[in-house]
Enzyme design. Structure first.
Site, short mmCIF file in Angstrom:
data_model
loop_
_atom_site.label_atom_id
_atom_site.label_comp_id
_atom_site.label_asym_id
_atom_site.label_seq_id
_atom_site.Cartn_x
_atom_site.Cartn_y
_atom_site.Cartn_z
N GLU A 64 0.86 -1.18 0.00
CA GLU A 64 0.00 0.00 0.00
C GLU A 64 0.90 1.24 0.00
O GLU A 64 1.29 1.71 -1.05
CB GLU A 64 -0.94 -0.03 1.21
CG GLU A 64 -2.15 0.86 1.03
CD GLU A 64 -3.29 0.47 1.95
OE1 GLU A 64 -4.19 1.30 2.11
OE2 GLU A 64 -3.29 -0.65 2.50
N GLU A 118 -2.89 -0.02 13.60
CA GLU A 118 -4.06 0.26 12.77
C GLU A 118 -5.36 -0.08 13.50
O GLU A 118 -6.37 0.61 13.35
CB GLU A 118 -3.96 -0.55 11.46
CG GLU A 118 -5.03 -0.24 10.46
CD GLU A 118 -4.73 -0.85 9.10
OE1 GLU A 118 -5.29 -0.37 8.10
OE2 GLU A 118 -3.92 -1.81 9.03
#
Length: 748
Positions: free
Chosen positions: A444, A712
C-alpha cells in the site's frame, strides 16, 4: 545572534523556484523585536521596518535571476536599541523550466527490465570555481561523481504526480580537470509495481534521466553539460528493485562507472526520450535522509529454527550489514513488524509485499550494503542466508524519513504516556516519506488523504511540517478531479474518481492547519481554488443542496461499533459527510476572510450556516440526542459547532462513554475529536479515563503489549497473541496518534 534563520522554511537552500522568497528567524532568549531589516547586497534593502514580524517576511525587491546565489543579512532591534543579526543565503533554481535546455534520456527498450547506470566522462579546460548539478528522473536515481556518491538524499526525486509535477534536486559538486559522472536508475513509484492491485507503469513505461551540470570557471566563463545521446549506459549491479518487494544486488557486477578512465566494459549510447520538461520544479520540501542508526537489541532463534534480529523499535528504512565471504555467496534478509503467538517471524500482514533483500558477494575484503531504491517497515529481520557469524556488530538499522526538524516534545511522569508519545513520533517518522502514507510496510504505502487530515495538528506540533505539506498539497490540487472531487489517495495512484467525506476534506483542513500552525498565508493563497472546488463538489452531490447524503463513504473507518465483519463504524455516513461539509464550508469562509475576499467569505459563511441548519433538521432528534446515537456522531457535532445545545450533547456523549464502561467506540473519524469534545465541555475527567485506560480498547493497550508505533487496530495483536486479521493489520500507521494534539493542547 539570531537563531534558525530560514528561507522558505529551509536553511540556506540551494535551488528554489520561488520568485518572492520569505525569510524567518528567531530572536535570542529574552529579547523582544521592535524593528527589523533585511539586506541583500546590490539587490534589495528593506530598510529599518518598525515591526515585530519575524515569520515569513516576504522579499520585495527586483525580479530574481535563475541559477543565482543570493546572500542576505537579517538585523533586528529590540526596544532598548540593542541589535542582533545573522547571515544566510539561498540559490534560485531555474525559476522557469524554459531556462533548462537538456532533454531526457533512457535505455534501449530491447535491453528489457534493467536498472541502467548512465555514464559521462568529460575533460575541462581548467578546474572550475564552482559547479551545480540539476537533476531528476522518471523513477528513482542515485548519482556519483569521481568515485563518490553525491549528496545525502535518498529515494529522489520522491513520490509525486510525475506527469503533472516533477521535482528536480540541486547539488553543489566539486569538479576536477578530468571527471566522470554516473547515474543509476530504478523504477520506484514511477513505473514499478504499485498499489495492492500491483499496477505497473502508472506514469510511464520508460524511466528516464534529466540533468544539467552548470560549470563556472575562475575567469567568469560558464559551461553546461547536459543529458543527451552522448551519454552511455550499461546494466548496473542492481538486478531487481521494487518498492514493495525489495532489491537484488550482485556485487560481482559492480563497476566504477563514476571513475574517469575506469574499465567499465561495453557501453551503449543513451536513447533520447521525448518527454516534456515544462512541469519541472525545484524540490520545495526537506529530502529523505538517514536520520538515525539503530543496533539490534537481541538476536534469537525462533521455534521454527530461524535466526532473527530484533532492533527493539518498529522502524522504516534499511537493515545495513557488513559481510565477508566467497564470491557468489549470498545474504538474504526478510522483514517483519511482529512475531506470532509462538514467537515466530510473521509476515502475513505484509500481504503481497515481499520486502526481500538479496545481496550476492563479490568476495575478498569485507563488504557493506543496504538497500537503495526501496524501503522496508520492520522491527525484526530474519536472516535467511548469511555467510559467517551473525552478530549485533554485523547489522545496523538505518532510519529514513523526510528530514523535518523537531518542533515539539512531550514528557510526563506516566511511563505509559511517554511510550505512547514515542510511538506517535516513530509513526510520523515512518510514514512521512515525501508524502504522508497510510503505512510503510505492506503493498500500500499511499498518500491517503483521510490519515493526513486526521493527524495534521499533531504532526505540526511534533515536526516542522510546513514545507512537507506545501509539496503534498500542490499535488492534491493537481490531482483534483475536474468536478472538484479529491481522490482517496494523493498522488492518485489508485487512478479512481471516487471521493469520500473526511478523506477529500483534506483539501480544506490541511491548508488551514498549516496556516494555524505556521502563520503561512501563502499556503492559503495557493490552495484556495482547490478548497473552493472541493466545497462546490460537495454542494453538487446531495439530493439536498445542504446535505451530503449520496455516494460512497468510508464513514467512521474501523470504528469499534462496526457490525460484525465490517470495517465501517455504525455512525450514519450521511451525518458524517454533512458534518464535514459544514466544516469545509466554514474553513473556506475563514480562508477567504484571511485573504481579504469579502464576498467569498460571506458566501461560504452563509453556506456553512445553511448546512448547519440542514444538519440540525435532519440529524438532531431533540433532547440532546442525534439520530445516530454514537460517540463519533456527538464528538463531530460538538467539535464542528453543529449544535445549539452543546451542554446537552456533551452530557449525552459522556453518558455514552460511561455506558460503554468508559471505553472508546470510535474509529478514524471520531477518535481525533472525542477527547477534545469531552474536555472542552466540562468532562475532562472522562477524557483522562479514556486516555489512561490500559485495557483494550485504548491508546495504552498497544503500549502494554510492547508496541513501539501506533497500530491500525486497537487490538491488532490480541491478549492471546493472535491477530485481528491478516489482510489489513498494520502495526505502523499513525492516524490514532492524533491524540498527541490533545496531549499538547489540553494535558500539557
Amino acid at each position: 545572534m539570531l537563531n534558525e534563520l530560514t528561507c522558505e522554511y529551509l536553511v540556506n537552500p540551494v535551488g528554489l523556484d520561488v520568485k518572492k522568497p520569505r525569510f524567518s528567524w528567531k530572536l535570542p532568549a529574552g529579547q523582544s523585536q521592535a524593528a527589523y531589516q533585511i539586506e541583500i547586497p546590490g539587490l534589495w534593502d528593506s530598510g529599518r521596518v518598525e515591526s515585530d514580524a519575524s515569520v515569513l517576511v516576504e522579499y520585495a525587491g527586483p525580479a530574481l535571476r535563475p541559477f543565482t546565489r543570493y546572500t542576505y543579512t537579517v538585523r533586528v532591534w529590540d526596544g532598548g536599541g540593542n541589535t542582533a543579526e545573522a547571515d544566510g543565503f539561498w540559490e534560485t533554481g531555474a525559476l522557469d523550466p524554459a531556462h533548462f535546455t537538456a532533454g531526457f534520456i533512457t535505455a534501449d527498450p530491447a535491453d528489457g527490465e534493467i536498472c541502467p547506470a548512465f555514464r559521462k566522462e568529460f575533460t575541462l579546460p581548467q578546474v572550475p570555481a564552482s559547479a551545480r548539478l540539476y537533476i531528476t528522473a522518471l523513477g528513482l536515481y542515485e548519482v556519483s561523481l569521481n568515485g563518490k556518491r553525491v549528496g545525502d538524499q535518498w529515494l529522489s526525486p520522491g513520490y509525486t504526480s510525475y506527469n503533472k509535477r516533477l521535482p528536480y534536486q540541486v547539488y553543489e559538486v566539486d569538479l576536477e580537470h578530468q571527471n566522470a559522472v554516473s547515474v543509476t536508475l530504478a523504477k520506484g513509484w514511477y513505473c514499478g509495481s504499485f498499489t495492492w492491485a500491483r499496477k505497473s507503469n502508472l506514469y510511464g513505461g520508460a524511466y528516464g534521466l534529466f540533468c544539467e551540470l552548470h560549470i563556472a570557471y575562475p575567469d567568469g566563463t560558464k559551461e553546461i553539460l547536459r543529458s543527451d545521446e552522448s551519454w552511455e549506459y550499461a546494466p548496473s549491479a542492481f538486478l531487481f528493485s521494487e518498492i514493495y518487494d525489495g532489491e537484488t544486488y550482485d556485487a560481482r557486477l559492480a563497476r566504477d562507472f563514476s571513475v574517469f578512465g575506469a574499465d567499465v566494459g561495453p557501453l551503449k549510447p543513451a536513447v533520447a526520450l521525448p518527454y516534456p520538461t515544462d512541469h519541472l520544479t525545484a524540490q520545495a520540501n526537506e529530502p529523505i535522509r538517514i536520520t538515525q542508526t539503530l543496533r539490534p537489541v537481541d538476536i534469537f532463534t525462533t521455534p521454527k529454527g530461524e535466526t532473527v534480529l530484533d532492533f527493539g523499535q518498529n522502524m522504516v528504512g534499511w537493515a545495513e550489514f557488513t559481510v565477508s565471504g566467497e564470491a557468489g555467496e549470498r545474504v538474504v534478509l526478510s522483514h517483519a513488524e511482529v512475531l506470532d503467538a509462538e514467537g515466530n517471524f510473521y509476515t502475513e500482514n505484509m500481504r503481497s509485499a515481499k520486502n526481500l533483500i538479496t545481496y550476492i558477494l563479490k568476495g575478498g575484503a569485507p563488504e557493506t550494503f543496504h538497500a537503495h531504491f526501496c524501503f522496508q517497515g520492520f522491527r525484526y529481520v530474519r536472516v535467511d542466508e548469511f555467510p559467517g557469524e551473525v552478530t549485533s556488530e554485523t547489522f545496523r538499522g538505518l532510519v529514513i524519513h523526510s528530514d523535518m526538524r523537531v518542533t515539539g516534545r512531550f514528557a510526563c511522569s506516566h511511563a505509559g504516556l511517554n511510550q505512547l508519545f514515542s510511538n506517535i513520533v516513530w509513526g510520523q517518522r515512518g510514514n512521512f516519506l515525501d508524502v504522508p502514507t497510510d503505512c510503510p510496510q505492506r503493498d500500500e504505502r499511499m498518500g491517503w488523504t483521510g490519515d493526513a487530515q486526521i493527524f495534521m495538528k499533531a504532526a505540526a506540533m511534533n515536526m516542522h511540517t510546513a514545507a512537507f505539506f506545501t509539496k503534498w498539497l500542490r499535488e492534491v490540487a493537481l490531482d483534483q478531479l475536474e468536478n472538484g472531487g479529491v481522490p482517496h489517495v494523493i498522488p492518485n495512484s489508485l487512478e479512481r474518481d471516487e471521493c469520500a467525506s473526511a478523506w477529500g476534506d483534506a483539501a480544506t483542513i490541511c491548508p488551514w492547519e498549516i496556516y494555524r500552525a505556521f502563520g503561512d498565508t501563502r499556503i492559503l493563497e495557493t490552495q484556495y481554488d482547490s478548497m473552493k472546488k472541493w466545497v462546490e463538489y460537495i454542494r453538487a452531490q446531495g439530493d439536498d443542496e445542504f446535505l451530503w447524503n449520496t455516494g460512497h463513504h468510508f464513514g467512521d473507518w474501523l470504528g469499534l461499533d462496526a457490525a460484525e465483519g465490517s470495517y465501517e463504524g455504525s455512525t450514519d455516513k450521511a451525518l458524517i459527510a454533512t458534518a464535514y461539509f459544514a466544516l469545509s464550508a466554514r474553513l473556506t469562509a475563514q480562508t477567504a476572510e484571511v485573504l481579504g475576499l469579502e464576498a467569498d467569505a460571506r458566501m461560504y459563511c452563509a453556506l456553512y450556516e445553511n448546512v448547519r441548519r440542514a444538519f440540525q433538521k435532519t440529524f438532531v432528534a431533540g433532547g440532546g440526542h442525534l439520530t445516530s446515537h454514537t460517540q463519533t456522531a456527538y464528538a463531530l457535532a460538538l467539535q464542528f459547532h453543529l449544535t445549539d445545545d452543546p451542554a446537552a450533547f456533551a452530557a449525552t456523549l459522556n453518558g455514552l462513554v460511561a455506558d460503554n464502561n468508559f471505553t472508546l467506540a470510535t474509529g478514524f473519524v471520531g477518535t481525533p475529536h472525542i477527547l477534545h469534545a469531552l474536555s472542552d465541555n466540562g468532562y475532562t475527567d472522562t477524557a483522562y479515563r479514556l486516555l489512561l485506560r490500559e485495557e483494550y480498547p485504548s491508546w495504552l493497550y498497544p503500549v502494554s503489549r510492547g508496541a513501539t508505533t501506533i497500530w491500525e487496530h486497537w487490538d491488532g495483536l490480541k491478549p492471546d497473541g493472535s491477530f485481528w486479521s491478516a489482510d489489513m493489520n498494520s502495526f505502523n500507521p499513525y492516524a490514532y496518534g492524533a491524540v498527541a494534539d490533545w496531549l499538547y493542547a489540553k494535558l500539557a
